[in-house]
Design a protein around this motif. Structure first.
Motif, short mmCIF file in Angstrom:
data_model
loop_
_atom_site.label_atom_id
_atom_site.label_comp_id
_atom_site.label_asym_id
_atom_site.label_seq_id
_atom_site.Cartn_x
_atom_site.Cartn_y
_atom_site.Cartn_z
N ILE A 1 5.02 -19.65 17.82
CA ILE A 1 5.16 -20.38 16.55
C ILE A 1 4.32 -21.65 16.59
N VAL A 2 4.36 -22.34 17.75
CA VAL A 2 3.57 -23.56 17.86
C VAL A 2 2.08 -23.25 17.72
N MET A 3 1.62 -22.20 18.43
CA MET A 3 0.19 -21.86 18.36
C MET A 3 -0.23 -21.54 16.93
N VAL A 4 0.57 -20.72 16.25
CA VAL A 4 0.23 -20.35 14.88
C VAL A 4 0.24 -21.60 13.99
N LEU B 1 2.78 -22.93 28.87
CA LEU B 1 3.40 -23.75 29.90
C LEU B 1 4.43 -24.71 29.31
N TRP B 2 4.05 -25.32 28.21
CA TRP B 2 4.93 -26.33 27.62
C TRP B 2 6.12 -25.73 26.91
N PHE B 3 5.92 -24.61 26.20
CA PHE B 3 6.98 -24.09 25.33
C PHE B 3 7.59 -22.78 25.81
N VAL C 1 -1.53 -14.08 12.13
CA VAL C 1 -1.12 -12.86 12.84
C VAL C 1 -1.97 -12.69 14.11
N ILE C 2 -3.27 -12.94 13.99
CA ILE C 2 -4.15 -12.80 15.16
C ILE C 2 -3.71 -13.74 16.28
N VAL C 3 -3.48 -15.02 15.91
CA VAL C 3 -3.11 -16.00 16.93
C VAL C 3 -1.80 -15.62 17.60
N ALA C 4 -0.83 -15.15 16.81
CA ALA C 4 0.46 -14.75 17.39
C ALA C 4 0.24 -13.61 18.40
N ALA D 1 9.03 -4.76 17.59
CA ALA D 1 7.94 -5.67 17.94
C ALA D 1 7.29 -6.24 16.69
N ALA D 2 7.17 -5.39 15.66
CA ALA D 2 6.55 -5.85 14.42
C ALA D 2 7.38 -6.96 13.79
N ARG D 3 8.69 -6.78 13.78
CA ARG D 3 9.56 -7.82 13.22
C ARG D 3 9.39 -9.12 14.01
N TYR D 4 9.34 -8.97 15.31
CA TYR D 4 9.20 -10.13 16.20
C TYR D 4 7.91 -10.90 15.88
N THR D 5 6.80 -10.15 15.86
CA THR D 5 5.51 -10.79 15.61
C THR D 5 5.43 -11.36 14.19
N ALA D 6 5.95 -10.60 13.22
CA ALA D 6 5.92 -11.08 11.84
C ALA D 6 6.72 -12.36 11.70
N ALA D 7 7.87 -12.41 12.39
CA ALA D 7 8.70 -13.62 12.31
C ALA D 7 7.96 -14.82 12.89
N GLU D 8 7.33 -14.61 14.07
CA GLU D 8 6.57 -15.72 14.68
C GLU D 8 5.46 -16.18 13.75
#
Ligand SMILES: Nc1ncnc2c1ncn2[C@@H]1O[C@H](COP(=O)(O)OP(=O)(O)O)[C@@H](O)[C@H]1O
Ligand SMILES: [Mg+2]
Lengths: 253, 314
Positions: free
Chosen positions: A128-131, A118-120, A193-196, A61-68
């Motif tokens: 990624i878009v949000m961040v 909804l869009w993505f 990181v917070i937004v992700a 999960a950490a890798r996932y979030t860090a990548a985003e």
């Protein structure tokens, strides 16, 4: 000189570690001593146990979030800087774009999360878009502020050497803006990181936010805390890396 | 490391004294060269003294400049011959820097002016990149070290960095900056910063050089040393120089001619030829000829300063 600075920052790190240990000790004592239930505050040792038990899923999960976070961060920085440069090069655009950007930036970006999901979709793209959006506004505004800091007399000087607009931008405006751009980038690390994580809580297939959300549903508060600690370490590492770059490349003031 | 300490002490008495002694050494060392170039120099000065001899390098007529309600310059006429060192004095706010901004191509004068570079009619903006300009503040870039600040203009001209650096390295000793190439501006004393800015101006090799109060912020001792050094460098490089100062001694000591400007709106009030022989020694300032010139100029300046004082008093 540099040895002195090194020992200085080593001392700082040492002090930080000592402080963290102290907090952990108080936490442990009060959680055990007051016999607090896990949903209020699990003990440090049980959280450490949780970290070990769920090591595999937490690491994934950490890798996932860090990548985003990182992907969104890089895109956001590039877009924010490029937009700021464009807007300063086209003075007419400025009066339109700047108030709009300030208005959009004043609403917490996570408010747009449901729409972006909804869009993505629920996968990485929406995070990624949000961040990227969150970071790009911060970087955009700090880059504009930095580019504006340029001294008119310095612009005149290098124009008298025959510099065109591009040369003024490259040799004067961007370096002048660099301290503010990097300060914006440093602040944006934690924000990304917070937004992700918040976006993951609203809908995702993996990531620390998703783990936290699932754990709350399963009333597994030890896991919640374990994920929070992992998330904090990611933020801190990211923040530290950019601070290091900042100290190294913005050596003048 | 001793050099480093000297550089770090900012404009304090110790830093200034160290600056000055360094320059005295260099001046003593190069005095042979100065005498050798005397003959060459006299040729260049002659037309300045007899007038009419040579075509002007730059010529301004009817140059006025208005900023909103403020008229900074009014029907200014200036003509500079090649190789001259012309100094400009005048009360502060009389438009000296404005004149330089026009000559550097940064400000367009009011319509109706005549501006000729080597006999060719031009607008001010045609002069961008053709005049080497040193503004009142040194404006060194804090993220560039000494050598990279010095080559800024060359880089903008498109010269490869390595070639520009090579040229600048050769010039370092002459500017009293040998060994300081890797220092950053915040590590230098005021006198050294000024010399880096001067070096940047010299490296941008143009026919006309504009220096706006280059020594204005320096203490008296450093300033005297810098003046002698500038004459030395100027005679070697044979540039045409227009030099703004608020110091009459400096104006006479350096100049082939001194232009006195009126209070705002600025015009040329007095054009005084300085008939002192070159190379000029430091003690020339006590000669009767120097004192006589100083008296004439001070009277003219006094009159204008009173006017500008009264104007700004209202
Ligand atoms: N860009 C500008 N806009 C408005 N007023 C200006 C500008 N530049 C100079 N001035 C005015 O023109 C006058 C002459 O200024 P300046 O040339 O700097 O004087 P000096 O260099 O002789 O002290 C001053 O009154 C100054 O306020
Ligand atoms: Mg001025």
């Amino acid at each position: 000189m540099s040895a002195y600075m090194q020992s200085d920052s080593a001392r700082q790190i040492g002090r930080g570690l000592a402080g963290a240990l102290l907090v952990a000790a108080i936490w442990e004592l009060s959680a055990r001593g007051l016999n607090l239930p896990a949903y209020v505050l699990p003990s440090v040792t049980s959280i450490l146990g949780g970290l070990v038990n769920d090591a595999a899923s937490l690491a994934k999960a950490a890798r996932y979030t860090a990548a985003e976070s990182f992907a969104g961060y890089v895109i956001g920085c590039l877009v924010g800087m490029a937009a700021a440069v464009l807007v300063t090069m086209i003075p007419a655009a400025r009066s339109v774009v700047l108030p709009l950007a300030t208005a959009i930036n004043s609403v917490p970006v996570v408010a747009y999360s449901p729409l972006v999901l909804l869009w993505f979709g629920m996968g990485m793209a929406s995070k990624i878009v949000m961040v990227a959006v969150a970071v790009s506004f911060t970087i955009f505004l700090s880059t504009i502020a930095g580019l504006d800091r340029v001294d008119r007399k310095s612009v005149d000087l290098i124009r008298s050497f025959g510099a065109g607009r591009l040369a003024v931008l490259w040799r004067l405006r961007l370096p002048t803006a660099l301290p503010l751009i990097i300060a914006g980038m440093r602040v944006s690390t934690v924000r990304s990181v917070i937004v992700a994580i918040v976006t993951e809580m609203l809908g995702a297939y993996d990531g620390l936010g998703w783990i936290i959300y699932q754990a709350v549903l399963q009333i597994d508060f030890v896991k919640v805390w374990a994920a929070i600690i992992v998330a904090s370490s990611i933020s801190l590492t990211f923040f530290g890396a950019i601070s290091f770059i900042e100290r190294r490349y913005v050596f003048w003031r | 490391m001793t050099q480093g300490t000297m550089a770090l002490s900012d404009e304090g008495s110790r830093g200034a004294a160290a600056d000055a002694t360094g320059l005295i050494d260099r001046l003593g060392f190069s005095s042979g060269k100065v005498t050798m170039s005397t003959n060459v120099k006299l040729e260049a000065v002659e037309p300045a003294v007899t007038g009419e001899g040579e075509k002007p390098l730059i010529e301004l007529r009817n140059v006025s400049k208005t900023f909103g309600a403020v008229k900074a310059l009014s029907d200014l006429e200036v003509s500079i011959r090649p190789g001259e060192l012309v100094t400009v004095v005048g009360p502060s706010g009389c438009g000296k820097s404005t004149l330089f901004n026009i000559l550097a191509g940064l400000e367009e004068p009011d319509p109706g002016n005549v501006l000729r570079l080597k006999g060719v009619s031009s607008t001010a903006s045609d002069l961008l990149g053709k005049v080497s300009f040193m503004p009142q503040r040194d404006l060194l870039l804090p993220w560039r070290n000494v050598i990279d600040n010095a080559i800024l203009a060359l880089e903008i001209e498109g010269m490869p960095r390595s070639e520009a650096r090579r040229q600048a390295m050769e010039m370092l000793p002459e500017f009293g900056l040998a060994g300081f190439e890797a220092q950053y501006p915040n590590q230098l004393s005021g006198g050294m910063r000024q010399r880096v800015a001067l070096m940047r101006t010299f490296l941008f090799k143009r026919d006309l050089m504009l220096l706006d109060e280059p020594f204005g912020a320096l203490d008296a001792l450093t300033r005297t040393m810098m003046q002698r050094w500038l004459l030395d460098v100027w005679q070697k490089h044979k540039r045409t120089v227009l030099f703004i100062t608020h110091d009459v001694d400096e104006a006479i000591f350096l100049g082939d001619r001194v232009l006195v400007m009126t209070a705002r709106p600025g015009r040329i009030k007095l054009e005084q030829v300085v008939d002192l022989p070159r190379p000029r020694k430091a003690d020339i300032v006590t000669s009767p000829e120097f004192i006589a010139l100083k008296k004439t100029l001070l009277e003219a300046i006094e009159e204008e300063s009173m006017k500008s004082f009264q104007v700004s008093g209202h």
